[in-house]
Design an enzyme around this catalytic site. Structure first.
Site, PDB file in Angstrom:
ATOM      1  N   TYR A  87       0.896  -1.304  -0.123  1.00 42.30           N
ATOM      2  CA  TYR A  87       0.016  -0.005  -0.149  1.00 42.30           C
ATOM      3  C   TYR A  87       0.980   1.338  -0.014  1.00 42.30           C
ATOM      4  O   TYR A  87       0.562   2.124  -0.091  1.00 42.30           O
ATOM      5  CB  TYR A  87      -0.938   0.050   1.031  1.00 42.30           C
ATOM      6  CG  TYR A  87      -2.056  -0.891   1.208  1.00 42.30           C
ATOM      7  CD1 TYR A  87      -1.692  -2.257   1.077  1.00 42.30           C
ATOM      8  CD2 TYR A  87      -3.300  -0.558   1.085  1.00 42.30           C
ATOM      9  CE1 TYR A  87      -2.966  -3.225   1.196  1.00 42.30           C
ATOM     10  CE2 TYR A  87      -4.147  -1.364   1.052  1.00 42.30           C
ATOM     11  CZ  TYR A  87      -4.164  -2.788   1.342  1.00 42.30           C
ATOM     12  OH  TYR A  87      -5.184  -3.782   1.245  1.00 42.30           O
ATOM     13  N   LYS A 106       4.203 -14.364   5.527  1.00 40.75           N
ATOM     14  CA  LYS A 106       4.391 -15.175   4.830  1.00 40.75           C
ATOM     15  C   LYS A 106       5.917 -15.435   4.742  1.00 40.75           C
ATOM     16  O   LYS A 106       6.671 -14.905   3.597  1.00 40.75           O
ATOM     17  CB  LYS A 106       3.651 -14.890   3.513  1.00 40.75           C
ATOM     18  CG  LYS A 106       3.510 -16.126   2.290  1.00 40.75           C
ATOM     19  CD  LYS A 106       2.583 -16.827   2.583  1.00 40.75           C
ATOM     20  CE  LYS A 106       2.761 -18.065   1.766  1.00 40.75           C
ATOM     21  NZ  LYS A 106       1.681 -19.074   1.957  1.00 40.75           N
ATOM     22  N   ASP A 115      -1.554 -17.814   5.377  1.00 42.63           N
ATOM     23  CA  ASP A 115      -2.790 -18.470   4.970  1.00 42.63           C
ATOM     24  C   ASP A 115      -3.515 -19.683   5.901  1.00 42.63           C
ATOM     25  O   ASP A 115      -4.717 -20.057   5.895  1.00 42.63           O
ATOM     26  CB  ASP A 115      -2.345 -19.437   3.540  1.00 42.63           C
ATOM     27  CG  ASP A 115      -0.834 -19.864   3.605  1.00 42.63           C
ATOM     28  OD1 ASP A 115      -0.491 -19.537   4.524  1.00 42.63           O
ATOM     29  OD2 ASP A 115      -0.351 -21.005   2.845  1.00 42.63           O
ATOM     30  N   ASP A 148      -5.767  -5.881   5.849  1.00 46.30           N
ATOM     31  CA  ASP A 148      -6.828  -5.642   5.426  1.00 46.30           C
ATOM     32  C   ASP A 148      -7.800  -6.581   5.138  1.00 46.30           C
ATOM     33  O   ASP A 148      -9.035  -6.735   5.587  1.00 46.30           O
ATOM     34  CB  ASP A 148      -6.296  -4.757   4.150  1.00 46.30           C
ATOM     35  CG  ASP A 148      -7.365  -4.111   3.311  1.00 46.30           C
ATOM     36  OD1 ASP A 148      -8.440  -4.084   3.993  1.00 46.30           O
ATOM     37  OD2 ASP A 148      -7.289  -3.727   2.045  1.00 46.30           O
TER      38      ASP A 148
END
Ligand code: NAD
Length: 362
Positions: free
Chosen positions: A125, A193, A226, A250
């Site tokens: 972002y 991640k 995930d 988000d």
């Protein structure tokens, strides 16, 4: 008794209606406020040529605490989101969204009580983007070819850069621990991640561990994003405070809001060195503007977060209990909390606010 100087941004669309009811509920707690009422949004745009007049920013810089109703971002009409501008201008780096089950709000989950702390300024972002076929993108591709000759990029790529810094991570993870401590929370989980993006998410995880070591009174663990998504759906009760980089934050904050009945009832806060701005997660719902129909709960609960931030913890707890009571009783609630979201027999915004004030005084 302390009087708190607070900037109140009334917003547009349904904003002014829920802002007024929220102000009444906050005052009914007995806490003293000196409100600096500020206008921003599409209505101001016409009169002042900008949706975010400098006076709004000045007021927030002076008061350091604000509460804001939603503001419309017109699609394709060329003004930047006021919400994003406010976060940038005031460097509000942590977006905090508590997601809690209230009896009377329809959800297939029970007893959820999670807090999402999302980093608000970095990651994909950050706005460092390279358009396909642009000159600077060509230069970037040459650079990548030189320094990472093994990388395989297809033809005509668009590229977004993902910066995650030590300073940006330190401050948001430290905030998550401070929040946990101040609010009697037991555990902070860092989400990442790091197995794939070693230099950005890997850094986030390393720094989160370093910060955790300095905050050993609060439990710490981490999850790959995930896996986190799956576990939040299967066993949300195992989690408490989550801290995440911007993009995962988000996505996961919407997932967590869904566990407790959706965005319409979710409060939020944006926190930075320079101040704190509290706001509901939902938008300005223009189709209901001026009709006295929408639910003020998310903005009132944002007010609860603000009370706690101001150190008015017992007033915050009382107001939250009053909201919970009215919602659980289900009599004086707006259409979205009625069976089948029926407008028939639903209370208006003001009526729900009056019921909350009565519950507060009882
Ligand atoms: P929205 O949240 O405004 O409305 C979507 C639907 O949700 C509404 O039509 C309504 O059915 C329901 N809803 C929302 N708030 C409700 C409430 N308090 N009570 C009952 N029902 C409610 O989302 P949108 O339609 O995608 O966005 C409208 C505008 O708001 C856009 O311009 C968007 O950019 C802006 N927006 C602003 C903020 C903000 O100010 N922080 C946040 C999100 C969206």
């Amino acid at each position: 008794m302390t009087t708190h100087n607070v900037t109140l941004i009334r917003g547009d669309g349904i904003g002014p209606e829920i802002a007024e009811v929220t102000r009444e509920c906050l005052e009914a707690t007995g806490v003293a406020f000196n409100w600096d009422v500020q206008e921003a949004g599409i209505d101001v745009m016409e009169a002042q040529g900008t949706p975010l007049p400098e006076s709004v920013l000045e007021s927030l810089r002076t008061n350091k605490v604000g509460i804001k109703a939603p503001i419309t971002t017109p699609v394709g009409k060329g003004f930047r989101s006021v919400n994003v501008q406010l976060r940038k201008e005031l460097d509000l780096y942590a977006c905090v969204r508590p997601c809690k089950t209230y009896e009377g709000v329809s959800s297939r989950y029970k007893d959820i009580d999670l807090v999402v702390v999302r980093e608000n300024t970095e990651d994909l972002y950050a706005g460092i983007e390279f358009e396909r076929d642009a000159d600077d993108t060509g230069k970037l591709l040459e650079f990548i070819q030189e320094f990472r000759p093994d990388s395989k990029i297809g033809t005509h790529p668009g590229i977004s850069i993902k910066p995650i810094s030590v300073s940006g991570t330190e401050r948001v993870v430290q905030y998550a621990f401070d929040y946990a401590r101040a609010n009697g929370r037991k555990k902070v989980t860092a989400v990442h991640k790091a197995n794939i993006m070693k230099f950005s998410d890997g850094l986030f995880l390393d720094v989160a561990r370093e910060v955790a070591a300095k905050n050993s009174d609060i439990e710490f663990d981490d999850r790959i994003v995930d896996n986190m998504a799956m576990q939040l759906v299967q066993t949300p009760e195992n989690y408490d405070v989550l801290v995440l980089p911007n993009l995962y934050g988000d996505i996961m904050s919407d997932l967590c809001a869904a566990l407790v009945g959706g965005l319409g009832v979710a409060p939020g806060a944006n926190i930075g060195e320079g101040g704190a701005l509290f706001e509901p997660v939902h938008g300005s719902a223009p189709k209901y503007a001026g009709q006295d129909k929408v639910n003020p709960m998310a903005m009132i609960l944002s007010g609860v977060l603000m009370l706690r931030h101001l150190g008015e913890v017992s007033a915050g707890d009382r107001l939250e209990r009053a909201v919970a009571k009215v919602v659980a009783e289900g009599t004086h609630v707006t259409y979205d909390l009625r069976p089948g979201r029926s407008h028939q027999g639903a209370a208006g915004t003001k009526e729900m606010g009056r019921a909350i004030i009565r519950a507060l005084e009882a």
